[in-house]
Design an enzyme around this catalytic site. Structure first.
Site, PDB file in Angstrom:
ATOM      1  N   ASP A 103      -3.563  -0.786   3.159  1.00  0.00           N
ATOM      2  CA  ASP A 103      -4.352  -0.206   4.254  1.00  0.00           C
ATOM      3  C   ASP A 103      -3.617  -0.420   5.573  1.00  0.00           C
ATOM      4  O   ASP A 103      -2.786  -1.319   5.703  1.00  0.00           O
ATOM      5  CB  ASP A 103      -5.730  -0.881   4.334  1.00  0.00           C
ATOM      6  CG  ASP A 103      -6.547  -0.639   3.089  1.00  0.00           C
ATOM      7  OD1 ASP A 103      -6.268   0.337   2.368  1.00  0.00           O
ATOM      8  OD2 ASP A 103      -7.466  -1.442   2.834  1.00  0.00           O
TER       9      ASP A 103
HETATM   10  N1  URA Z   1      -7.098  -3.975  -1.298  1.00  0.00           N
HETATM   11  C1  URA Z   1      -7.578  -3.535  -0.106  1.00  0.00           C
HETATM   12  O1  URA Z   1      -8.790  -3.509   0.116  1.00  0.00           O
HETATM   13  N2  URA Z   1      -6.683  -3.125   0.822  1.00  0.00           N
HETATM   14  C2  URA Z   1      -5.350  -3.169   0.658  1.00  0.00           C
HETATM   15  O2  URA Z   1      -4.589  -2.803   1.556  1.00  0.00           O
HETATM   16  C3  URA Z   1      -4.861  -3.643  -0.588  1.00  0.00           C
HETATM   17  C4  URA Z   1      -5.761  -4.039  -1.555  1.00  0.00           C
END
Ligand code: URA
Length: 231
Positions: A103
């Site tokens: 993310d």
């Molecule tokens: N899980 C999440 O919620 N975000 C990420 O970036 C990676 C794994």
């Protein structure tokens, strides 16, 4: 083995005819000797120079980046800086992309490569490569949450694979997951009423994020790290 004009055009990011002109002008050498034929074949072990600078003859490269917050895992984005934008000039080459997504606000280990086959193997839902994260939460983790992670929780319609949750101190924990579902970790905690306030990936398969890399920095994986990822 690759044709010399293709190699020069790929590595210098110039057109094939510009590459041919450079070769014909005697500006390209292979293993110390100027080569004037565009269809000359060279491979990984050849030392190729163009205009006096070495060309990277490796077929594929594998880069570990420590992704900072606020960057996106894609090759281009009209609003945001991408992990590809952060690559230093001497590591740039055609075809590089991030193998997998974190993310925008997640930090840590991102693999950047031009090896589509390896990326496919890592990202395939069948691969189950373990990814390890350090997570900070707004509330402490309970035994009930640990056990739900361990048993393979349900998220909406979906039954997840078992995940390992280890409390480090208070509301910081280590999470090991072997899937890559959208916002997976945030959603797993949300189900139990906890909010993720920071998330950092520290390991993919058997390869740790290099602690010497500051956020935004990167380095090539060693051959043994590439071997670990292929396991
Ligand atoms: N899980 C999440 O919620 N975000 C990420 O970036 C990676 C794994």
């Amino acid at each position: 083995m690759t044709r010399l004009d293709k190699l020069v055009s790929d590595k210098l990011n110039i057109t094939r005819s510009q590459a041919k002109a450079l070769i014909k002008a005697g500006s390209v050498s292979v293993n110390g000797t100027a080569v004037l034929s565009c269809d000359f074949k060279c491979g990984d072990s050849d030392s190729v120079f163009a205009n006096g600078s070495p060309l990277d003859t490796r077929e594929y490269v594998y880069i570990m980046m420590n992704k900072p917050q606020g960057t996106v895992c894609s090759t281009d984005d009209k609003d945001c800086k991408t992990v590809i934008d952060l690559l230093p000039d001497d590591m740039r080459r055609k075809g590089l992309f991030p193998a997998g997504r974190l993310d925008k606000d997640t930090t840590g280990f991102v693999l950047i490569t031009d090896d589509g086959e390896l990326a496919h193997r890592i990202l395939s839902p069948k691969s189950h490569i373990v990814k390890t994260y350090i997570v900070t939460l707004d509330k402490p983790v309970t035994d009930e949450i640990i056990s739900d992670f361990e048993q393979g929780m349900t998220l909406g319609e979906e039954r997840l694979l078992p995940a390992k949750l280890t409390v480090m101190n208070g509301s910081t924990a280590r999470v090991e997951i072997s899937q890559g579902i959208y916002h997976q970790i945030k959603r797993m905690f949300k189900k139990h009423g906890l909010t993720v306030t920071a998330l950092r990936r520290i390991k993919m398969g058997g390869v740790f994020l290099d602690e010497n890399l500051s956020e935004g920095e990167c380095r090539y994986l060693t051959d043994s790290e590439v071997g670990e990822l292929c396991k």
